[in-house]
Design an enzyme around this catalytic site. Structure first.
Site, PDB file in Angstrom:
ATOM      1  N   SER A 175       0.797  -1.224   0.000  1.00  0.00           N
ATOM      2  CA  SER A 175       0.000   0.000   0.000  1.00  0.00           C
ATOM      3  C   SER A 175       0.830   1.276   0.000  1.00  0.00           C
ATOM      4  O   SER A 175       0.387   2.290  -0.528  1.00  0.00           O
ATOM      5  CB  SER A 175      -0.960  -0.003   1.185  1.00  0.00           C
ATOM      6  OG  SER A 175      -0.264  -0.196   2.393  1.00  0.00           O
ATOM      7  N   HIS A 203      -5.162  -3.226  -3.084  1.00  0.00           N
ATOM      8  CA  HIS A 203      -4.812  -2.250  -4.122  1.00  0.00           C
ATOM      9  C   HIS A 203      -4.683  -2.861  -5.509  1.00  0.00           C
ATOM     10  O   HIS A 203      -4.450  -2.145  -6.488  1.00  0.00           O
ATOM     11  CB  HIS A 203      -3.509  -1.527  -3.754  1.00  0.00           C
ATOM     12  CG  HIS A 203      -3.634  -0.743  -2.494  1.00  0.00           C
ATOM     13  ND1 HIS A 203      -4.135   0.540  -2.460  1.00  0.00           N
ATOM     14  CD2 HIS A 203      -3.360  -1.066  -1.209  1.00  0.00           C
ATOM     15  CE1 HIS A 203      -4.141   0.975  -1.217  1.00  0.00           C
ATOM     16  NE2 HIS A 203      -3.687   0.008  -0.436  1.00  0.00           N
ATOM     17  N   LYS A 235     -11.715   0.945  -2.310  1.00  0.00           N
ATOM     18  CA  LYS A 235     -10.660   1.545  -3.137  1.00  0.00           C
ATOM     19  C   LYS A 235     -11.121   1.566  -4.593  1.00  0.00           C
ATOM     20  O   LYS A 235     -12.012   2.334  -4.916  1.00  0.00           O
ATOM     21  CB  LYS A 235      -9.349   0.813  -2.876  1.00  0.00           C
ATOM     22  CG  LYS A 235      -8.869   1.215  -1.468  1.00  0.00           C
ATOM     23  CD  LYS A 235      -7.778   0.422  -0.862  1.00  0.00           C
ATOM     24  CE  LYS A 235      -7.472   1.021   0.523  1.00  0.00           C
ATOM     25  NZ  LYS A 235      -6.847   0.094   1.429  1.00  0.00           N
TER      26      LYS A 235
HETATM   27  C1  LIG Z   1      -6.816   0.030   2.883  1.00  0.00           C
HETATM   28  C2  LIG Z   1      -6.258  -1.306   3.214  1.00  0.00           C
HETATM   29  C3  LIG Z   1      -6.922  -2.165   4.077  1.00  0.00           C
HETATM   30  C4  LIG Z   1      -8.117  -1.723   4.877  1.00  0.00           C
HETATM   31  O1  LIG Z   1      -9.270  -1.699   4.124  1.00  0.00           O
HETATM   32  P1  LIG Z   1     -10.500  -0.793   4.613  1.00  0.00           P
HETATM   33  O2  LIG Z   1     -11.659  -1.339   3.885  1.00  0.00           O
HETATM   34  O3  LIG Z   1     -10.136   0.600   4.251  1.00  0.00           O
HETATM   35  O4  LIG Z   1     -10.601  -0.988   6.095  1.00  0.00           O
HETATM   36  C5  LIG Z   1      -6.427  -3.436   4.246  1.00  0.00           C
HETATM   37  N1  LIG Z   1      -5.303  -3.836   3.614  1.00  0.00           N
HETATM   38  C6  LIG Z   1      -4.616  -3.020   2.796  1.00  0.00           C
HETATM   39  C7  LIG Z   1      -3.376  -3.520   2.123  1.00  0.00           C
HETATM   40  C8  LIG Z   1      -5.072  -1.724   2.586  1.00  0.00           C
HETATM   41  O5  LIG Z   1      -4.368  -0.890   1.818  1.00  0.00           O
END
Ligand SMILES: *Cc1c(COP(=O)(O)O)cnc(C)c1O
Length: 391
Positions: A175, A203, A235
């Site tokens: 991330s 991602h 995302k």
């Molecule tokens: C954003 C993210 C999460 C968390 O997801 P949310 O739905 O925002 O709680 C988990 N793992 C990774 C790698 C992320 O980038």
């Protein structure tokens, strides 16, 4: 009592103090932040679907059918047919047997890791894994072994010296760095050493692979290679929530054991309907993904010309490595004064001494938006001592 005031003061002095900006209006590149218009390069809305008219319309139409609140947990009376249909859609989309819908990715990782590993077991975790994975490891009460970032050889050494139940967990796309985990090699060593592999593709989902099916699909890795896939929906999908997909028996096991699935209220079911609509868009969004890749390629070329320190990433996450916290903040602030929003990412989100500006691209950015970013970065280059940045 602990001295909270001086702890806050210390954070400010070391450039680690965090503040929130107030956004108004929908998420999109042209963002209103604290009343000011900025061109944003820091959201995870990679395909520009967070404000897509088809998704908004799906949500509007669903509400009279489903009402608003989830009202109960899934195991009491909150498991709506809209949630169930989304799970079936996600299983089909990821070409896996079964899927389970969670309220957030953070909760999915906590629930999955703590359900699939426990006292006496060992969890192997990439050094740069997301905070939710780190917290899931702690919650599991397993022995936790962190392996050097992407280092499958050292992981294999650790696995071969460990007896008992073994779980390996990694981000698919990291991330804060944007690079992709060595998934094929990870799948192989996990098979060889009888370890259960969990990949969090927050991602990659929607962005990589044929029809946006994610980083596993891009490498042709199936459920046999990687039994547990975690994906998030906030995302690229542009809505909210997360899912786990894999063998039906494992999903059933999670329904019994994952506490962050069991002890929380189901998401508003209308959001599940909107998420299905967004998956329809994602499946046919090759044009958006091609545009996104071309923005990334052009950015990398221009940044190299400017002498900026990029990281080995081919995804829409394109961090500029700065190093020092205060310098990262100063550059971010200078960009903002010129109308560009790129936030500085500092420890503990990234390792100490590796503060960076995390530039992210969206298919909603135009090439003109990119020109504007590049020109502004060129303008602010004097802030990066001698034009050379990085450690
Ligand atoms: C954003 C993210 C999460 C968390 O997801 P949310 O739905 O925002 O709680 C988990 N793992 C990774 C790698 C992320 O980038």
């Amino acid at each position: 009592m602990r001295d909270f005031t001086s702890e806050l003061q210390e954070r400010k002095q070391s450039g680690l103090y965090r503040t929130r900006r107030q956004i108004s209006g929908p998420q999109q590149p042209a963002l209103t932040s604290d009343g000011k218009r900025l061109l944003s390069f820091c959201s995870n809305d990679y395909l520009g679907l967070a404000n897509h008219p088809a998704n908004l319309e799906a949500l509007r139409r669903a509400i009279p059918e489903t009402g608003l609140g989830g009202a109960s947990s899934h195991l009491i009376c909150g498991h709506h047919e809209a949630h169930h249909r989304l799970e079936q859609r996600l299983a089909a989309f990821t070409r896996r047997s079964s899927a389970l819908f969670f309220s957030t990715g953070y909760m999915a990782n906590l629930g999955v890791i703590s359900a699939l590993a426990g006292r006496g077991d060992t969890v192997f975790s990439d050094q740069l894994n997301h905070a939710s994975i780190i917290d899931g490891c702690s919650l599991s009460r397993s022995r936790v072994c962190r392996y050097a970032h992407g280092d499958v050889t050292s992981l294999e050494g650790m696995l071969s010296q460990t007896a008992g139940h073994k779980l390996v967990v990694t981000d698919g796309v990291f991330s804060m760095d944007g690079d992709v985990a060595p998934l094929r090699d990870l799948a192989k060593v996990c098979r060889d050493h009888d370890a259960l592999l969990v990949v969090d593709d927050a991602h990659g989902f929607g962005v990589l692979g044929p029809q946006g099916r994610g980083s596993l699909a891009e490498l042709g890795l199936s459920e046999k290679d990687v039994p547990v896939l975690v994906g998030t929906l906030g995302k690229a999908v542009g809505t909210s929530g997360a899912f786990v997909s894999g063998p039906a028996e494992l999903m059933d096991y999670l329904v019994q054991k994952a506490r962050t699935y069991i002890y929380t209220t189901a998401m508003p079911p209308a959001l599940a309907v909107a998420t299905c609509a967004s998956l329809d868009l994602i499946e046919s969004a090759d044009g958006l993904r091609t545009h996104l890749r071309s923005l990334v390629e052009r950015f990398r070329e221009a940044a190299r010309t400017l002498g900026l320190a990029l990281m080995p990433s081919c995804t829409p996450i394109q961090p500029i490595l700065i190093g020092d916290n205060h310098s990262a903040l100063a550059l971010s602030q200078a960009l903002e004064e010129r109308g560009i929003l790129v936030t500085a990412i500092r420890p503990p989100t990234v390792p100490a001494g590796e503060a960076r500006l995390r530039v992210t691209f969206s298919a909603a950015h135009s090439h003109k938006d990119l020109d504007c970013l590049i020109e502004t970065l060129a303008d602010c280059r004097h802030l990066l001592a001698g034009g050379s940045v990085g450690p």
